[in-house]
Design an enzyme around this catalytic site. Structure first.
Site, PDB file in Angstrom:
ATOM      1  CB  SER A 141      -0.872   0.004   1.259  1.00  0.00           C
ATOM      2  OG  SER A 141      -1.510   1.248   1.433  1.00  0.00           O
ATOM      3  CE1 TYR A 154      -4.242  -2.134   5.427  1.00  0.00           C
ATOM      4  CE2 TYR A 154      -3.621   0.146   5.044  1.00  0.00           C
ATOM      5  CZ  TYR A 154      -3.974  -1.089   4.554  1.00  0.00           C
ATOM      6  OH  TYR A 154      -4.052  -1.295   3.199  1.00  0.00           O
TER       7      TYR A 154
END
Length: 265
Positions: A141, A154
């Site tokens: 990501s 995360y």
């Protein structure tokens, strides 16, 4: 390229980027093994994917439980299926300030985003090395390059995924195996609902969300080209380029402003 008889395994394949990736593999003739937690969602995904004329095997596993990652590998071996491409797509986040979030949920997310990914990579990479062929796509990501207030765990897990992928790629550089990290930004999937993140400023800006089909195409093309990583989307490329020139504490502050609840304006 003739992909007849080849299999791609995709985790979290029933929606979002994972489902779009599955459609791309099926379009190019790959048979599929798809896995997710929900049997009904797997069945619905299979109904769509088999229209491409490929075999689609569904295996329901809950990869929040790292033991089920080992079980997934065992089930596939028992079926006599050789995985040519592994796509570690499954992942989740949790939204909120770290001192107020649920530690048990965060530990489960670490197991999903890191432990199960490492287990599946270990198992299938070992097989790939034995035959000197294979591809692995790991969903990192843009979060992997950015400290992320309100999503600290995360962002931390995705930093692991990117570092891990780049390290194993270097270890296997003299083989015919390639590892690729896909780095999307904010994408129009169910991720934010599952993360209880719908109140975040960044999510409420719908125009900023990428189409999961576009993200999947970027990842698929990079994987097939043997690239080490791809940042999906021009805006995200620019954000990472700027972050590389900015002190981490300022990047963290900028992300805090973007990701805090809209109600705090």
């Amino acid at each position: 390229m003739d992909n007849k008889g080849k299999y791609a395994l995709i985790t979290g394949a029933t929606s979002g980027i994972g489902f779009e990736l599955a459609k791309l593999f099926a379009r190019d003739g790959y048979n599929l093994v798809i896995t997710a937690r929900d049997e009904t969602e797997l069945s619905n995904a299979r109904t769509t994917l088999i229209e491409s004329g490929v075999e689609v095997v569904t295996i329901a596993k809950d990869l929040f439980d790292r033991e089920q990652a080992f079980a997934l590998y065992a089930d596939i071996k028992q079926l006599g299926i050789e995985i040519d491409v592994l796509v570690n797509n499954a992942g989740q986040g949790v939204y909120g300030q770290f001192d107020k979030t649920d530690i048990d949920r965060e530990l489960m997310i670490i197991d999903l985003n890191i432990a199960s990914l490492v287990i599946l990579t270990k198992c299938f990479l070992t097989d790939m090395i034995a035959r000197n062929s294979g591809k692995i796509l790991n969903l990192a990501s843009v979060a992997s390059k950015l400290p992320g207030p309100w999503q600290a765990v995360y962002h931390g897990t995705k930093a692991f995924v990117l570092s891990f992928t780049e390290a194993i790629r270097e270890e296997t550089k003299d083989t015919e195996i390639t590892l690729t990290a896909l780095m999307p930004g904010v994408t129009d999937t169910d991720f934010f609902n599952k993360a209880d993140m719908l109140d975040s400023k960044v999510v409420q800006d719908e125009d900023a969300m990428a189409d999961p089909a576009d993200v999947a195409k970027d990842g698929y093309d990079a994987l097939m080209a043997g690239k080490d990583k791809v940042i999906s989307g021009l805006k995200n490329k620019l954000q990472i380029a700027m972050a590389n020139l900015t002190p981490d504490r300022l990047v963290a502050h900028q992300l805090n402003e973007q990701q805090k609840p809209a109600s705090q304006e």
